[in-house]
Design an enzyme around this catalytic site. Structure first.
Site, PDB file in Angstrom:
ATOM      1  N   ASN A   9      24.462  63.494  36.306  1.00  0.00           N
ATOM      2  CA  ASN A   9      25.170  62.213  36.154  1.00  0.00           C
ATOM      3  C   ASN A   9      25.724  62.114  34.725  1.00  0.00           C
ATOM      4  O   ASN A   9      24.959  61.996  33.756  1.00  0.00           O
ATOM      5  CB  ASN A   9      24.159  61.093  36.463  1.00  0.00           C
ATOM      6  CG  ASN A   9      24.749  59.706  36.324  1.00  0.00           C
ATOM      7  OD1 ASN A   9      25.619  59.465  35.490  1.00  0.00           O
ATOM      8  ND2 ASN A   9      24.252  58.787  37.123  1.00  0.00           N
ATOM      9  N   ASP A  68      14.231  58.864  36.746  1.00  0.00           N
ATOM     10  CA  ASP A  68      14.608  58.277  38.029  1.00  0.00           C
ATOM     11  C   ASP A  68      14.609  56.772  37.841  1.00  0.00           C
ATOM     12  O   ASP A  68      13.709  56.200  37.230  1.00  0.00           O
ATOM     13  CB  ASP A  68      13.657  58.684  39.157  1.00  0.00           C
ATOM     14  CG  ASP A  68      14.322  58.452  40.511  1.00  0.00           C
ATOM     15  OD1 ASP A  68      15.410  59.013  40.739  1.00  0.00           O
ATOM     16  OD2 ASP A  68      13.786  57.687  41.325  1.00  0.00           O
ATOM     17  N   PHE A 150      28.241  52.983  34.711  1.00  0.00           N
ATOM     18  CA  PHE A 150      28.257  53.692  35.996  1.00  0.00           C
ATOM     19  C   PHE A 150      27.327  52.964  36.952  1.00  0.00           C
ATOM     20  O   PHE A 150      26.649  51.995  36.574  1.00  0.00           O
ATOM     21  CB  PHE A 150      27.821  55.160  35.802  1.00  0.00           C
ATOM     22  CG  PHE A 150      26.378  55.309  35.390  1.00  0.00           C
ATOM     23  CD1 PHE A 150      25.397  55.529  36.339  1.00  0.00           C
ATOM     24  CD2 PHE A 150      25.996  55.191  34.057  1.00  0.00           C
ATOM     25  CE1 PHE A 150      24.063  55.640  35.972  1.00  0.00           C
ATOM     26  CE2 PHE A 150      24.669  55.310  33.679  1.00  0.00           C
ATOM     27  CZ  PHE A 150      23.693  55.536  34.642  1.00  0.00           C
ATOM     28  N   GLY A 151      27.293  53.445  38.197  1.00  0.00           N
ATOM     29  CA  GLY A 151      26.343  52.906  39.174  1.00  0.00           C
ATOM     30  C   GLY A 151      26.507  51.405  39.388  1.00  0.00           C
ATOM     31  O   GLY A 151      27.611  50.896  39.632  1.00  0.00           O
ATOM     32  N   LYS A 174      24.341  48.132  25.816  1.00  0.00           N
ATOM     33  CA  LYS A 174      23.503  48.389  27.004  1.00  0.00           C
ATOM     34  C   LYS A 174      22.253  49.168  26.592  1.00  0.00           C
ATOM     35  O   LYS A 174      21.135  48.791  26.951  1.00  0.00           O
ATOM     36  CB  LYS A 174      24.300  49.183  28.052  1.00  0.00           C
ATOM     37  CG  LYS A 174      23.434  49.593  29.238  1.00  0.00           C
ATOM     38  CD  LYS A 174      24.165  50.431  30.271  1.00  0.00           C
ATOM     39  CE  LYS A 174      23.177  50.943  31.322  1.00  0.00           C
ATOM     40  NZ  LYS A 174      23.781  51.890  32.269  1.00  0.00           N
ATOM     41  N   HIS A 179      16.591  49.837  30.411  1.00  0.00           N
ATOM     42  CA  HIS A 179      15.462  50.612  30.930  1.00  0.00           C
ATOM     43  C   HIS A 179      15.484  52.038  30.356  1.00  0.00           C
ATOM     44  O   HIS A 179      14.478  52.549  29.896  1.00  0.00           O
ATOM     45  CB  HIS A 179      15.568  50.640  32.464  1.00  0.00           C
ATOM     46  CG  HIS A 179      16.953  50.967  32.961  1.00  0.00           C
ATOM     47  ND1 HIS A 179      18.042  50.182  32.669  1.00  0.00           N
ATOM     48  CD2 HIS A 179      17.433  52.021  33.669  1.00  0.00           C
ATOM     49  CE1 HIS A 179      19.120  50.739  33.192  1.00  0.00           C
ATOM     50  NE2 HIS A 179      18.784  51.851  33.795  1.00  0.00           N
ATOM     51  N   ARG A 180      16.661  52.686  30.390  1.00  0.00           N
ATOM     52  CA  ARG A 180      16.746  54.072  29.902  1.00  0.00           C
ATOM     53  C   ARG A 180      16.610  54.111  28.389  1.00  0.00           C
ATOM     54  O   ARG A 180      15.984  55.017  27.837  1.00  0.00           O
ATOM     55  CB  ARG A 180      18.073  54.705  30.364  1.00  0.00           C
ATOM     56  CG  ARG A 180      18.137  56.202  30.180  1.00  0.00           C
ATOM     57  CD  ARG A 180      19.282  56.849  30.956  1.00  0.00           C
ATOM     58  NE  ARG A 180      19.160  56.608  32.377  1.00  0.00           N
ATOM     59  CZ  ARG A 180      19.883  55.688  33.041  1.00  0.00           C
ATOM     60  NH1 ARG A 180      20.801  54.993  32.436  1.00  0.00           N
ATOM     61  NH2 ARG A 180      19.681  55.504  34.313  1.00  0.00           N
TER      62      ARG A 180
HETATM   63  P1  IMP Z   1      18.945  57.941  39.969  1.00  0.00           P
HETATM   64  O1  IMP Z   1      17.940  57.701  38.902  1.00  0.00           O
HETATM   65  O2  IMP Z   1      20.019  58.875  39.486  1.00  0.00           O
HETATM   66  O3  IMP Z   1      18.332  58.361  41.279  1.00  0.00           O
HETATM   67  O4  IMP Z   1      19.702  56.573  40.156  1.00  0.00           O
HETATM   68  C1  IMP Z   1      19.509  55.698  41.226  1.00  0.00           C
HETATM   69  C2  IMP Z   1      20.740  54.853  41.431  1.00  0.00           C
HETATM   70  O5  IMP Z   1      20.761  53.843  40.434  1.00  0.00           O
HETATM   71  C3  IMP Z   1      22.065  55.589  41.344  1.00  0.00           C
HETATM   72  O6  IMP Z   1      22.960  55.009  42.260  1.00  0.00           O
HETATM   73  C4  IMP Z   1      22.525  55.319  39.940  1.00  0.00           C
HETATM   74  O7  IMP Z   1      23.915  55.296  39.849  1.00  0.00           O
HETATM   75  C5  IMP Z   1      21.940  53.939  39.689  1.00  0.00           C
HETATM   76  N1  IMP Z   1      21.622  53.788  38.284  1.00  0.00           N
HETATM   77  C6  IMP Z   1      20.727  54.517  37.557  1.00  0.00           C
HETATM   78  N2  IMP Z   1      20.723  54.098  36.286  1.00  0.00           N
HETATM   79  C7  IMP Z   1      21.641  53.095  36.218  1.00  0.00           C
HETATM   80  C8  IMP Z   1      22.105  52.302  35.155  1.00  0.00           C
HETATM   81  O8  IMP Z   1      21.699  52.410  33.998  1.00  0.00           O
HETATM   82  N3  IMP Z   1      23.053  51.381  35.478  1.00  0.00           N
HETATM   83  C9  IMP Z   1      23.548  51.232  36.725  1.00  0.00           C
HETATM   84  N4  IMP Z   1      23.154  51.965  37.752  1.00  0.00           N
HETATM   85  C10 IMP Z   1      22.208  52.894  37.502  1.00  0.00           C
END
Ligand code: IMP
Length: 197
Positions: A9, A68, A150-151, A174, A179-180
């Site tokens: 990603n 995750d 994103f997301g 952000k 969280h990240r």
């Molecule tokens: P994963 O950790 O990549 O499995 O993310 C799970 C889902 O949450 C995916 O659709 C990501 O795009 C979304 N996601 C993960 N982190 C973020 C973020 O910081 N902002 C918005 N969406 C997120």
């Protein structure tokens, strides 16, 4: 410090580079010739995060980390949670996921739109696993706004910046509350201590 971030990603990679700063040289799986995706079959964020990190470590033996993340929406009983990536379909389609979320919440009253991102980072350092967590409380907007991030960023409003969605703000804002940001800063501190920096 050189370390593999087990993600394909680009949004996550951009954020991690900004959060960890110049002390870290981030390498993506693609940079080292790994293009396969891990199937996220775990039933918790921690299980999926471990799976992603082990996938890279087992193939390369390199120090690495994975995250995750799940979006938990109170009105939806905590969904999409661990299924956030494949909420609308198997295809990791950000737009489809956001459309489904807004549609599921179309009858949700203003005062019940609370939600949070939760993130679990697994670090594999010299063969040992370590975990770092972060969360960001906020709420789900009624419509998409902004084109950054994103997301689910275009529909998530952090309690710390209640005027804007995450997609409407610079990445540093952000990261300062996300969280990240929390989990990766904790990992960076641990690594610096561990390596006497
Ligand atoms: P994963 O950790 O990549 O499995 O993310 C799970 C889902 O949450 C995916 O659709 C990501 O795009 C979304 N996601 C993960 N982190 C973020 C973020 O910081 N902002 C918005 N969406 C997120």
């Amino acid at each position: 410090m050189k370390i593999v971030f087990a993600t394909g990603n680009k949004g996550k990679l951009r954020e991690a580079a900004e959060i960890l700063g110049p002390d870290f040289e981030l390498v993506s799986p693609a940079d080292i010739g790994i293009t396969e995706d891990v199937e996220e079959t775990g039933s918790t964020l921690k299980e999926n995060s471990i799976m992603k990190a082990r996938f890279i470590h087992e193939r390369t033996g390199l120090n690495c980390f994975a995250d995750d993340t799940g979006l938990e929406v109170d009105y939806l009983g905590g969904a999409p949670g661990v299924h956030s990536a494949r909420y609308a379909s198997e295809g990791h389609d950000f737009d489809a996921n956001v459309r489904k979320l807004l549609s599921e919440m179309k009858n949700c009253p203003d005062d019940r739109r609370t939600a949070r991102f939760r993130c679990v980072v697994t670090l594999i350092w010299n063969g040992e696993e370590h975990f770092f967590v972060g969360d960001m409380p906020g709420k789900i907007a009624k419509e998409k706004a902004g084109c950054g991030g994103f997301g689910y960023d275009p529909v998530f409003i952090s309690d710390k910046y209640p005027e804007h969605t995450l997609a409407e703000m610079p990445v540093e804002y952000k990261n300062s509350v996300s969280h990240r940001g929390q989990s990766l800063r904790a990992m960076a501190e641990w690594l610096k201590k561990e390596n006497g920096k």
